[in-house]
Write a protein that holds these residues in place. Structure first.
Motif, PDB file in Angstrom:
ATOM      1  N   ALA A 119     -65.093   3.725 -99.293  1.00 28.88           N
ATOM      2  CA  ALA A 119     -64.076   2.610 -99.444  1.00 28.88           C
ATOM      3  C   ALA A 119     -63.391   2.974-100.934  1.00 28.88           C
ATOM      4  O   ALA A 119     -62.139   2.796-100.914  1.00 28.88           O
ATOM      5  N   ARG A 120     -64.222   3.252-102.008  1.00 24.95           N
ATOM      6  CA  ARG A 120     -63.656   3.310-103.210  1.00 24.95           C
ATOM      7  C   ARG A 120     -62.640   4.527-103.123  1.00 24.95           C
ATOM      8  O   ARG A 120     -61.580   4.506-104.030  1.00 24.95           O
ATOM      9  N   SER A 121     -62.973   5.825-102.442  1.00 21.38           N
ATOM     10  CA  SER A 121     -61.980   6.817-102.311  1.00 21.38           C
ATOM     11  C   SER A 121     -60.779   6.361-101.696  1.00 21.38           C
ATOM     12  O   SER A 121     -59.757   6.780-102.322  1.00 21.38           O
ATOM     13  N   ASP A 122     -60.760   5.622-100.687  1.00 26.33           N
ATOM     14  CA  ASP A 122     -59.708   5.324 -99.875  1.00 26.33           C
ATOM     15  C   ASP A 122     -58.859   4.381-100.890  1.00 26.33           C
ATOM     16  O   ASP A 122     -57.562   4.263-100.832  1.00 26.33           O
ATOM     17  N   ILE A 126     -54.819   4.701-101.937  1.00 26.75           N
ATOM     18  CA  ILE A 126     -53.957   3.500-101.783  1.00 26.75           C
ATOM     19  C   ILE A 126     -53.180   2.946-102.959  1.00 26.75           C
ATOM     20  O   ILE A 126     -52.145   2.670-102.928  1.00 26.75           O
ATOM     21  N   GLU A 127     -54.212   2.891-104.141  1.00 28.72           N
ATOM     22  CA  GLU A 127     -53.624   2.186-105.268  1.00 28.72           C
ATOM     23  C   GLU A 127     -52.775   3.221-105.874  1.00 28.72           C
ATOM     24  O   GLU A 127     -51.564   2.881-106.504  1.00 28.72           O
ATOM     25  N   SER A 128     -52.882   4.425-105.790  1.00 29.41           N
ATOM     26  CA  SER A 128     -51.752   5.600-106.254  1.00 29.41           C
ATOM     27  C   SER A 128     -50.377   5.300-105.410  1.00 29.41           C
ATOM     28  O   SER A 128     -49.359   5.343-106.370  1.00 29.41           O
ATOM     29  N   LEU A 129     -50.495   5.083-104.122  1.00 30.78           N
ATOM     30  CA  LEU A 129     -49.304   5.035-103.425  1.00 30.78           C
ATOM     31  C   LEU A 129     -48.725   3.525-103.819  1.00 30.78           C
ATOM     32  O   LEU A 129     -47.593   3.530-103.636  1.00 30.78           O
ATOM     33  N   TYR A 130     -49.679   2.935-103.988  1.00 37.17           N
ATOM     34  CA  TYR A 130     -48.976   1.113-104.089  1.00 37.17           C
ATOM     35  C   TYR A 130     -48.359   1.188-105.340  1.00 37.17           C
ATOM     36  O   TYR A 130     -47.180   0.739-105.406  1.00 37.17           O
ATOM     37  N   GLN A 131     -48.660   2.044-106.442  1.00 38.27           N
ATOM     38  CA  GLN A 131     -47.974   1.889-107.656  1.00 38.27           C
ATOM     39  C   GLN A 131     -46.610   2.640-107.431  1.00 38.27           C
ATOM     40  O   GLN A 131     -45.675   2.226-108.455  1.00 38.27           O
ATOM     41  N   LYS A 132     -46.419   3.512-106.539  1.00 37.10           N
ATOM     42  CA  LYS A 132     -45.197   4.327-106.281  1.00 37.10           C
ATOM     43  C   LYS A 132     -44.659   3.538-105.388  1.00 37.10           C
ATOM     44  O   LYS A 132     -43.460   3.958-104.647  1.00 37.10           O
ATOM     45  N   ARG A 133     -44.965   2.368-104.846  1.00 36.27           N
ATOM     46  CA  ARG A 133     -44.300   1.625-103.827  1.00 36.27           C
ATOM     47  C   ARG A 133     -44.405   2.303-102.389  1.00 36.27           C
ATOM     48  O   ARG A 133     -43.441   2.186-101.542  1.00 36.27           O
ATOM     49  N   GLY A 134     -45.357   2.964-102.339  1.00 38.44           N
ATOM     50  CA  GLY A 134     -45.221   3.819-101.108  1.00 38.44           C
ATOM     51  C   GLY A 134     -46.134   3.165 -99.953  1.00 38.44           C
ATOM     52  O   GLY A 134     -46.165   3.533 -98.777  1.00 38.44           O
ATOM     53  N   VAL A 135     -46.906   2.116-100.208  1.00 35.84           N
ATOM     54  CA  VAL A 135     -47.850   1.344 -99.358  1.00 35.84           C
ATOM     55  C   VAL A 135     -47.593  -0.059 -99.486  1.00 35.84           C
ATOM     56  O   VAL A 135     -47.193  -0.491-100.611  1.00 35.84           O
ATOM     57  N   TYR A 140     -52.963  -2.716 -99.700  1.00 32.93           N
ATOM     58  CA  TYR A 140     -53.938  -2.437-100.858  1.00 32.93           C
ATOM     59  C   TYR A 140     -54.809  -3.319-101.155  1.00 32.93           C
ATOM     60  O   TYR A 140     -55.910  -3.301-101.625  1.00 32.93           O
ATOM     61  N   ASP A 141     -54.586  -4.755-100.841  1.00 35.29           N
ATOM     62  CA  ASP A 141     -55.319  -5.957-101.104  1.00 35.29           C
ATOM     63  C   ASP A 141     -56.635  -5.887-100.100  1.00 35.29           C
ATOM     64  O   ASP A 141     -57.643  -5.995-100.441  1.00 35.29           O
ATOM     65  N   GLU A 142     -56.425  -5.408 -98.644  1.00 31.33           N
ATOM     66  CA  GLU A 142     -57.292  -5.067 -97.885  1.00 31.33           C
ATOM     67  C   GLU A 142     -58.380  -4.165 -98.305  1.00 31.33           C
ATOM     68  O   GLU A 142     -59.662  -4.356 -98.061  1.00 31.33           O
ATOM     69  N   ASN A 143     -58.030  -3.188 -98.756  1.00 32.30           N
ATOM     70  CA  ASN A 143     -58.945  -1.961 -99.346  1.00 32.30           C
ATOM     71  C   ASN A 143     -59.548  -2.510-100.554  1.00 32.30           C
ATOM     72  O   ASN A 143     -60.703  -2.012-100.572  1.00 32.30           O
ATOM     73  N   ARG A 144     -59.054  -3.276-101.510  1.00 26.19           N
ATOM     74  CA  ARG A 144     -59.585  -3.707-102.521  1.00 26.19           C
ATOM     75  C   ARG A 144     -60.675  -4.904-102.305  1.00 26.19           C
ATOM     76  O   ARG A 144     -61.798  -4.596-102.924  1.00 26.19           O
ATOM     77  N   PHE A 145     -60.256  -5.667-101.299  1.00 22.15           N
ATOM     78  CA  PHE A 145     -61.313  -6.638-100.929  1.00 22.15           C
ATOM     79  C   PHE A 145     -62.507  -5.958-100.190  1.00 22.15           C
ATOM     80  O   PHE A 145     -63.706  -6.300-100.230  1.00 22.15           O
ATOM     81  N   LYS A 146     -62.366  -5.042 -99.499  1.00 26.92           N
ATOM     82  CA  LYS A 146     -63.312  -4.081 -98.896  1.00 26.92           C
ATOM     83  C   LYS A 146     -64.222  -3.513 -99.796  1.00 26.92           C
ATOM     84  O   LYS A 146     -65.666  -3.838 -99.439  1.00 26.92           O
TER      85      LYS A 146
END
Length: 235
Positions: A119-122, A126-135, A140-146
């Motif tokens: 989950a941390r790897s995912d 996703i965080e890298s893509l989120y910062q680039k507005r890719g997701v 992003y929040d779902e994976n962070r809460f997981k």
């Protein structure tokens, strides 16, 4: 802490001086020949009669050693009158079910750690893509809460593992100090509850000995005299 005592037999050696003198009278009976006089040497001796009295030994510390955990007694490693050292094993409680529970909890904890690593790897990707507005932000929040949920679950399972290990340690009852077993309260196969007393121990590095003697003996006792103490067949 409870009061405890052990009775023993105490032998006092009392010494008395004795003088033995033998002599003969030098007297000549009328009409008889002179009698030979025999004189013995003066002898001074000492006799030491032994008198036994029953006394009581008072221990400075007496402890009712009790179980901290419930379970069936698997083994007993002491008997009444036996000397013990601090930390000696007294009673072992069966731990079969507890060990199985511990094994299962450890396996669950390791499984959660494996999921957490993925989950941390995912989340990192996703965080890298989120910062680039890719997701979207929702993904992003779902994976962070997981990740947070798995971290808390891993912490909880680790606490369960530590608790079970402590519980296993409590299945072993040990002597709290150097001393002697005054009373044995349990036998193998009995079921113990928390607080069940298994043995009464007395700390005997220093003891008080109380002996009642008659007044006729007291006048013969002096400071520094040696006294033999017998307890449980031992002098």
């Amino acid at each position: 802490m409870s009061a405890g005592f052990k009775k023993g037999i105490f032998v006092f050696c009392l010494c008395f001086s004795c003088i033995s003198v033998t002599f003969a009278q030098d007297k000549k009976p009328q009409g008889m020949p002179p009698t030979t006089v025999v004189v013995s040497d003066l002898r001074v001796g000492v006799i030491a009669p032994e008198v036994e009295y029953v006394g009581t030994v008072y221990y400075p510390e007496v402890s009712d050693v009790a179980a901290e955990s419930s379970g069936r007694i698997e083994a007993i490693h002491f008997d009444e009158g036996q000397r013990t050292r601090k930390g000696d094993l007294l009673v072992k409680i069966n731990t079969e079910l507890l060990e199985k529970t511990l094994q299962g909890t450890i396996a669950s904890h390791e499984e959660v750690l494996s999921h957490l690593e993925k989950a941390r790897s995912d989340l990192s990707r996703i965080e890298s893509l989120y910062q680039k507005r890719g997701v979207p932000e929702q993904l992003y929040d779902e994976n962070r809460f997981k990740v947070q949920s798995l971290e808390k679950k891993a912490t909880s399972l680790l606490a369960d593992v530590e608790r079970l290990k402590i519980e296993l340690q409590r299945k072993i009852i040990q002597a709290p100090f150097d001393g002697i077993v005054i009373k044995k309260w349990v036998d193998r196969g009995e079921w113990l509850q928390p607080g069940s007393v298994v043995a009464t121990l007395g700390r005997d590095d220093m003891v008080d000995v109380v002996v009642e003697v008659p007044e006729s003996t007291m006048r013969l006792i002096r400071l520094g005299m040696e006294v033999k103490v017998k307890t449980q067949g031992k002098e």
